[in-house]
Design a protein around this motif. Structure first.
Motif, PDB file in Angstrom:
ATOM      1  N   ASP A 176       0.852  -1.175   0.000  1.00 41.13           N
ATOM      2  CA  ASP A 176       0.000   0.000   0.000  1.00 41.13           C
ATOM      3  C   ASP A 176       0.894   1.234   0.000  1.00 41.13           C
ATOM      4  O   ASP A 176       1.270   1.756   1.056  1.00 41.13           O
ATOM      5  CB  ASP A 176      -0.910  -0.015   1.229  1.00 41.13           C
ATOM      6  CG  ASP A 176      -1.887   1.148   1.263  1.00 41.13           C
ATOM      7  OD1 ASP A 176      -1.931   1.909   0.274  1.00 41.13           O
ATOM      8  OD2 ASP A 176      -2.593   1.312   2.284  1.00 41.13           O
ATOM      9  N   GLY A 177       1.268   1.674  -1.197  1.00 37.73           N
ATOM     10  CA  GLY A 177       2.207   2.780  -1.299  1.00 37.73           C
ATOM     11  C   GLY A 177       3.537   2.402  -0.670  1.00 37.73           C
ATOM     12  O   GLY A 177       4.111   1.347  -0.990  1.00 37.73           O
ATOM     13  N   ASP A 178       4.028   3.247   0.216  1.00 33.90           N
ATOM     14  CA  ASP A 178       5.313   2.976   0.861  1.00 33.90           C
ATOM     15  C   ASP A 178       5.181   2.066   2.079  1.00 33.90           C
ATOM     16  O   ASP A 178       6.165   1.860   2.793  1.00 33.90           O
ATOM     17  CB  ASP A 178       5.983   4.282   1.278  1.00 33.90           C
ATOM     18  CG  ASP A 178       6.681   4.968   0.117  1.00 33.90           C
ATOM     19  OD1 ASP A 178       7.101   4.257  -0.807  1.00 33.90           O
ATOM     20  OD2 ASP A 178       6.794   6.204   0.131  1.00 33.90           O
ATOM     21  N   PHE A 179       4.006   1.542   2.305  1.00 34.60           N
ATOM     22  CA  PHE A 179       3.844   0.516   3.342  1.00 34.60           C
ATOM     23  C   PHE A 179       3.859  -0.840   2.657  1.00 34.60           C
ATOM     24  O   PHE A 179       2.942  -1.211   1.922  1.00 34.60           O
ATOM     25  CB  PHE A 179       2.541   0.699   4.112  1.00 34.60           C
ATOM     26  CG  PHE A 179       2.363  -0.302   5.222  1.00 34.60           C
ATOM     27  CD1 PHE A 179       3.012  -0.136   6.431  1.00 34.60           C
ATOM     28  CD2 PHE A 179       1.564  -1.428   5.039  1.00 34.60           C
ATOM     29  CE1 PHE A 179       2.864  -1.067   7.454  1.00 34.60           C
ATOM     30  CE2 PHE A 179       1.406  -2.360   6.054  1.00 34.60           C
ATOM     31  CZ  PHE A 179       2.056  -2.179   7.263  1.00 34.60           C
ATOM     32  N   SER A 180       4.934  -1.584   2.888  1.00 32.08           N
ATOM     33  CA  SER A 180       5.116  -2.897   2.263  1.00 32.08           C
ATOM     34  C   SER A 180       5.423  -3.888   3.370  1.00 32.08           C
ATOM     35  O   SER A 180       6.356  -3.689   4.151  1.00 32.08           O
ATOM     36  CB  SER A 180       6.276  -2.843   1.263  1.00 32.08           C
ATOM     37  OG  SER A 180       6.409  -4.072   0.568  1.00 32.08           O
ATOM     38  N   ALA A 181       4.632  -4.966   3.469  1.00 30.96           N
ATOM     39  CA  ALA A 181       4.746  -5.828   4.637  1.00 30.96           C
ATOM     40  C   ALA A 181       4.314  -7.245   4.331  1.00 30.96           C
ATOM     41  O   ALA A 181       3.660  -7.524   3.316  1.00 30.96           O
ATOM     42  CB  ALA A 181       3.884  -5.271   5.772  1.00 30.96           C
ATOM     43  N   VAL A 182       4.699  -8.133   5.225  1.00 33.86           N
ATOM     44  CA  VAL A 182       4.153  -9.479   5.280  1.00 33.86           C
ATOM     45  C   VAL A 182       3.583  -9.656   6.681  1.00 33.86           C
ATOM     46  O   VAL A 182       4.276  -9.411   7.673  1.00 33.86           O
ATOM     47  CB  VAL A 182       5.207 -10.554   4.985  1.00 33.86           C
ATOM     48  CG1 VAL A 182       4.620 -11.946   5.221  1.00 33.86           C
ATOM     49  CG2 VAL A 182       5.714 -10.439   3.556  1.00 33.86           C
ATOM     50  N   VAL A 183       2.327 -10.045   6.738  1.00 33.81           N
ATOM     51  CA  VAL A 183       1.667 -10.287   8.014  1.00 33.81           C
ATOM     52  C   VAL A 183       1.610 -11.790   8.244  1.00 33.81           C
ATOM     53  O   VAL A 183       1.048 -12.535   7.433  1.00 33.81           O
ATOM     54  CB  VAL A 183       0.241  -9.698   8.031  1.00 33.81           C
ATOM     55  CG1 VAL A 183      -0.423  -9.955   9.380  1.00 33.81           C
ATOM     56  CG2 VAL A 183       0.280  -8.209   7.721  1.00 33.81           C
ATOM     57  N   MET A 184       2.214 -12.236   9.323  1.00 35.34           N
ATOM     58  CA  MET A 184       2.202 -13.643   9.706  1.00 35.34           C
ATOM     59  C   MET A 184       0.991 -13.877  10.593  1.00 35.34           C
ATOM     60  O   MET A 184       0.979 -13.451  11.754  1.00 35.34           O
ATOM     61  CB  MET A 184       3.520 -13.991  10.404  1.00 35.34           C
ATOM     62  CG  MET A 184       4.714 -13.940   9.459  1.00 35.34           C
ATOM     63  SD  MET A 184       6.341 -13.914  10.277  1.00 35.34           S
ATOM     64  CE  MET A 184       6.701 -12.156  10.193  1.00 35.34           C
ATOM     65  N   GLU A 185      -0.033 -14.495  10.029  1.00 36.44           N
ATOM     66  CA  GLU A 185      -1.327 -14.665  10.706  1.00 36.44           C
ATOM     67  C   GLU A 185      -1.811 -16.094  10.464  1.00 36.44           C
ATOM     68  O   GLU A 185      -2.716 -16.327   9.676  1.00 36.44           O
ATOM     69  CB  GLU A 185      -2.340 -13.648  10.202  1.00 36.44           C
ATOM     70  CG  GLU A 185      -2.443 -13.568   8.688  1.00 36.44           C
ATOM     71  CD  GLU A 185      -3.470 -12.544   8.202  1.00 36.44           C
ATOM     72  OE1 GLU A 185      -3.870 -11.688   8.994  1.00 36.44           O
ATOM     73  OE2 GLU A 185      -3.864 -12.638   7.033  1.00 36.44           O
ATOM     74  N   ASN A 186      -1.234 -17.039  11.114  1.00 35.29           N
ATOM     75  CA  ASN A 186      -1.429 -18.440  10.786  1.00 35.29           C
ATOM     76  C   ASN A 186      -2.863 -18.915  11.001  1.00 35.29           C
ATOM     77  O   ASN A 186      -3.643 -18.293  11.725  1.00 35.29           O
ATOM     78  CB  ASN A 186      -0.450 -19.285  11.601  1.00 35.29           C
ATOM     79  CG  ASN A 186       0.981 -19.029  11.181  1.00 35.29           C
ATOM     80  OD1 ASN A 186       1.226 -18.443  10.121  1.00 35.29           O
ATOM     81  ND2 ASN A 186       1.933 -19.422  12.004  1.00 35.29           N
ATOM     82  N   GLY A 187      -3.178 -20.042  10.361  1.00 36.83           N
ATOM     83  CA  GLY A 187      -4.510 -20.595  10.413  1.00 36.83           C
ATOM     84  C   GLY A 187      -4.601 -21.821  11.306  1.00 36.83           C
ATOM     85  O   GLY A 187      -3.595 -22.345  11.793  1.00 36.83           O
ATOM     86  N   GLN A 188      -5.857 -22.275  11.517  1.00 37.06           N
ATOM     87  CA  GLN A 188      -6.153 -23.434  12.350  1.00 37.06           C
ATOM     88  C   GLN A 188      -5.606 -23.257  13.771  1.00 37.06           C
ATOM     89  O   GLN A 188      -5.050 -24.166  14.370  1.00 37.06           O
ATOM     90  CB  GLN A 188      -5.633 -24.723  11.713  1.00 37.06           C
ATOM     91  CG  GLN A 188      -6.256 -25.031  10.366  1.00 37.06           C
ATOM     92  CD  GLN A 188      -5.738 -26.292   9.714  1.00 37.06           C
ATOM     93  OE1 GLN A 188      -6.105 -26.618   8.588  1.00 37.06           O
ATOM     94  NE2 GLN A 188      -4.890 -27.047  10.384  1.00 37.06           N
ATOM     95  N   LEU A 189      -5.790 -22.038  14.286  1.00 39.58           N
ATOM     96  CA  LEU A 189      -5.312 -21.709  15.624  1.00 39.58           C
ATOM     97  C   LEU A 189      -6.479 -21.683  16.608  1.00 39.58           C
ATOM     98  O   LEU A 189      -7.620 -21.362  16.243  1.00 39.58           O
ATOM     99  CB  LEU A 189      -4.622 -20.345  15.634  1.00 39.58           C
ATOM    100  CG  LEU A 189      -3.369 -20.195  14.766  1.00 39.58           C
ATOM    101  CD1 LEU A 189      -2.882 -18.748  14.811  1.00 39.58           C
ATOM    102  CD2 LEU A 189      -2.267 -21.135  15.222  1.00 39.58           C
ATOM    103  N   ASP A 190      -6.174 -21.992  17.849  1.00 46.25           N
ATOM    104  CA  ASP A 190      -7.142 -21.859  18.921  1.00 46.25           C
ATOM    105  C   ASP A 190      -7.356 -20.366  19.178  1.00 46.25           C
ATOM    106  O   ASP A 190      -6.412 -19.653  19.538  1.00 46.25           O
ATOM    107  CB  ASP A 190      -6.601 -22.542  20.184  1.00 46.25           C
ATOM    108  CG  ASP A 190      -7.520 -22.407  21.388  1.00 46.25           C
ATOM    109  OD1 ASP A 190      -8.527 -21.676  21.304  1.00 46.25           O
ATOM    110  OD2 ASP A 190      -7.206 -23.021  22.431  1.00 46.25           O
ATOM    111  N   PRO A 191      -8.583 -19.866  19.019  1.00 44.05           N
ATOM    112  CA  PRO A 191      -8.788 -18.412  19.147  1.00 44.05           C
ATOM    113  C   PRO A 191      -8.502 -17.872  20.535  1.00 44.05           C
ATOM    114  O   PRO A 191      -8.335 -16.654  20.696  1.00 44.05           O
ATOM    115  CB  PRO A 191     -10.270 -18.230  18.777  1.00 44.05           C
ATOM    116  CG  PRO A 191     -10.894 -19.567  18.997  1.00 44.05           C
ATOM    117  CD  PRO A 191      -9.826 -20.576  18.680  1.00 44.05           C
TER     118      PRO A 191
END
Length: 804
Positions: A176-191
């Motif tokens: 998003d413009g000058d905001f460049s990232a990777v978000v680590m948000e794994n799945g199958q997790l206990d909420p």
């Protein structure tokens, strides 16, 4: 030095460029979740891709590399399989909280590479000082006559949900413009699991590329070496496999993410700057389970209690939201953080004094809880394997809480309120330590055994109420303070002298028997009563004032008549046949209350001449140049004072840093500047020598008590403040110079000039009706609202507010 926010967890950046002691995942030992299991040094690291014109590319790890498991190459020696990778030769490291500055050198490297790693720390601004965030500001400059292509790379391990075997990796790319990232948000997790959350690795430049989901060094490092700029790759799906036993997808053991920012440096001196950020968001923090066993849950996480949550979830719903805030406010946060750091160090105090005081700001990062339920406190002690006691330990806070009281009075108020919550409303008994649980407290922490704690509670609660400048809250605190005092007179005054009576081991020195009038306890009691009388006057509580004024006057006289021996105030008054010389001990903290009272300009507890004589005697008897300032010594001691066979730890012959630094502040307040600086220098040099500069030991490491160091700058100036009157009255005339002033949630500089004085408040709001300054010359005020009339008295100028 630690990175991260107050109460958020974090990690250390060390001299070898590695990151250690991760606590961002609500993990043990700071919090109550499962221990972090991975190679800490390889959980986050930075590299360079470098190619000078007419040369082959190479990769440079910005660490002093280990022989094995370097740059996430596990089980192999990188020197053999990847000879084009190497660590740097030298790192020049300077840590001054909250900034760690690293300069990296390698023979033949055509670049000068520097890093400033930091997290915001801004007095009076809790939100921005409690961000789950670390910034990494790089500057890279060419030293080559030839053009150089370069990439700066940030590598992070996806460890979200590391203790949940059914998890799968999810790495979400954001551009998003000058905001460049990777978000680590794994799945199958206990909420509801404590390790469920997100981590965001961000780069503040739109040209950033990402390689997500690599695990093995093949083909990642081959592609990284050969392809410039690093290509956009997402192999996260390849890190998840079908579990043959369940038929469900399951994560592989390892998954890494890399962000790269490339640049072309055409000539010597050309440079570029770039910022990465690592943000985290793990909302499911749980409190400790309760037990009457005081050691329960210290050696291992024994489950958890009800949810506490992190205060940062009041502002942010994800790590991405934190990282976006970090990008939007980077310049402001760095500017405000640097402004405080610069103001603090722009002082005429010796550099080693400033360094030592500053180093204890680190404990805000290593050892604090700040929860969504409104609980704040500094953990009493913390090692890399276990916590010690709880947060906000009342007797230890009498020393260390001053750091919170001055820099973050809003948080100080939270500590007072959790103490008030657990105070026994029927009899006034106060709590010892809050065991990281805002819902309940075990009997062992609320039985009132320690006799110094009621006075400590009263003093700290009323100080906080005055320094928060909140009349309504002061009125709410006042009945609890009175109840604590009344409890002592009703149940702990055995001889009717209106003073607490010691009957053995029952105070912060929990291996020291004391009997009758003990100056350590009584001086704190008198300080609390003096402050209570000040508050009674403000609130119009004439009944309290009429009752306690004679108690205060008589108590001051009794302290002197019962324990003053002409040189110092003896350890206690009541002779014990089983220990005939016991009462003659000379304790460093014998008149600690006198020093505390000076913080608010309270009535004198002790004849100043006797106090100064006692301080000099303590130096003569207790200070050992080869060790430090021992807690207590007895006449005739030569090498070590003998201790009883059943003594579980020697508290007499040892040096507690928090006591030493608090004592140094008291020395400054009496004008014994050279002695104060000798004590501080000794503490500073021995911790540098030991290699634990930011990790002071007592009952565990990163100990709470040494945060007493934050009292030192004001003590040098003889500064007192009670919410209405600000007085600068140094015991010795000030030379021309400047000194940092710390006021609740505010800071500034006091200048002594050739023709007068100037007081500048540079950040925060100060409410003050009267100002006294040590000069008869010209006065200049800045940053203090209102108009003041001026008059002179002896060697002071007195300014009185006339118009707000």
């Amino acid at each position: 030095m630690a990175l991260g926010g107050i109460g958020t967890g974090g990690f250390e950046i060390r001299q070898d460029g590695g990151f250690f002691h991760w606590s961002i995942y609500n993990n043990w030992p700071l919090f109550t979740g499962a221990r972090y299991p991975h190679n800490e040094k390889q959980s986050l690291f930075f590299m360079l891709w470098v190619k000078a014109e007419n040369e082959n590319p190479r990769l440079v790890l910005l660490q002093i590399e280990d022989g094995h498991d370097t740059a996430a190459i596990e089980g192999h020696e990188f020197q053999y399989i990847f000879p084009w990778i190497s660590g740097v030769d030298t790192i020049h490291y300077k840590a001054s909280v909250p900034f760690a500055d690293l300069d990296f050198e390698q023979e033949g490297l055509p670049l000068a590479v520097s890093l400033r790693a930091w997290s915001p720390l801004i007095p009076g601004n809790v939100k921005d000082s409690a961000l789950p965030l670390a910034y990494f500001d790089f500057e890279i400059r060419s030293k080559s006559e030839r053009p150089v292509d370069v990439q700066i790379l940030a590598v992070a391990r996806n460890a979200v949900g590391y203790d949940q075997p059914g998890r799968i990796y999810v790495n979400r790319r954001v551009r998003d413009g000058d905001f460049s990232a990777v978000v680590m948000e794994n799945g199958q997790l206990d909420p509801e699991a404590q390790t469920t959350g997100t981590v965001c690795l961000a780069s503040f430049d739109k040209s950033t590329s990402a390689y997500s989901g690599w695990e093995h060094h093949h083909p990642y490092y081959e592609r990284l070496l050969r392809e410039f700029p690093m290509p956009e790759v997402d192999d996260t799906a390849g890190r998840n496999r079908t579990d043959a036993s369940t038929g469900k997808m399951k994560a592989d053991p390892r998954c890494f993410v890399t962000l790269a920012r490339a640049a072309h440096l055409p000539a010597r001196g050309s440079n570029f700057r770039h910022t990465f950020a690592c943000a985290w968001h793990f909302p499911n923090l749980f409190g400790r389970p309760m037990s009457n066993d005081p050691n329960y849950g210290m050696d291992d996480p024994n489950g958890h209690d009800r949810p506490e949550g992190h205060a940062y979830t009041n502002y942010f719903d994800s790590a991405e939201a934190v990282a976006r805030y970090a990008q939007a406010h980077h310049a402001r946060l760095r500017g405000e953080t640097e402004a405080f750091h610069r103001t603090f160090f722009d002082s005429s105090l010796p550099q080693f004094v400033l360094d030592q005081v500053n180093s204890h700001l680190n404990t805000f990062r290593t050892s604090t809880w700040l929860t969504r339920t409104g609980m704040y406190g500094v953990l009493e002690g913390l090692s890399h394997t276990k916590p010690y006691a709880g947060i906000g330990t009342t007797d230890v806070a009498m020393y260390g809480q001053i750091a919170t009281s001055l820099l973050f009075p809003e948080l100080d108020r939270l500590t007072i309120d959790i103490w008030r919550k657990f105070q026994n409303k029927e009899n006034g008994i106060v709590v010892h330590s809050v065991l990281c649980n805002s819902y309940e407290i075990p009997e062992g922490e609320s039985n009132g055994h320690r006799l110094d704690m009621p006075a400590q509670f009263v003093f700290q609660a009323l100080r906080s109420a005055l320094w928060n400048n909140d009349r309504a809250w002061l009125e709410a605190v006042w009945p609890d303070a009175k109840a604590a005092l009344a409890y002592v007179l009703r149940e702990r005054d055995k001889n009717g002298d209106h003073l607490p009576d010691m009957e053995g081991i029952m105070c912060s020195y929990d291996n020291f028997p004391m009997f009758g009038v003990a100056p350590f306890v009584i001086s704190q009691w008198l300080a609390a009563v003096a402050l209570a009388l000040r508050v009674a006057g403000q609130l119009g509580d004439e009944e309290f004032a009429a009752e306690y004024t004679p108690f205060f006057k008589k108590g001051c006289a009794t302290l002197e008549s019962a324990t003053w021996n002409g040189r110092y105030f003896q350890l206690y008054s009541d002779h014990q046949e089983t220990d005939p010389a016991g009462e003659s001990g000379c304790m460093v903290d014998q008149i600690i209350g006198e020093g505390m009272a000076r913080q608010l300009g309270l009535a004198e507890l002790i004849d100043p001449a006797k106090a100064a004589t006692a301080l000099r005697t303590i130096l003569a008897m207790n200070y050992k140049p080869d060790q430090g300032l021992r807690n207590c010594q007895w006449p005739g001691d030569t090498f070590l004072h003998d201790i009883g066979k059943d003594t579980w730890v020697d508290q007499a012959n040892t040096c507690w840093t928090g006591v030493e630094l608090n004592f140094a502040a008291q020395l400054y307040s009496h004008g014994l500047n050279e002695s104060a600086e000798e004590i501080i220098r000794h503490v500073d040099e021995r911790h540098r020598k030991w290699g634990i500069y930011f990790d002071h030991q007592e009952f565990g490491g990163h100990y709470f008590r040494p945060m007493s160091a934050l009292a030192i700058p004001n003590a040098f100036l003889g500064l007192s403040y009670d919410g209405e009157a600000l007085n600068i009255a140094p015991a010795r005339p000030l030379p021309i110079g400047r000194w940092c002033v710390l006021l609740p949630g505010a800071y500034g500089t006091y200048f002594q000039t050739g023709d007068g004085a100037r007081l500048e408040i540079k950040s925060g709001k100060v409410q003050v009706k009267t100002i006294r300054l040590p000069t008869l010359g010209k006065i200049s005020l800045s940053g203090i609202p209102g108009k003041y009339s001026s008059r002179q008295s002896e060697s002071q100028t007195i300014l009185t507010l006339t118009d707000q």
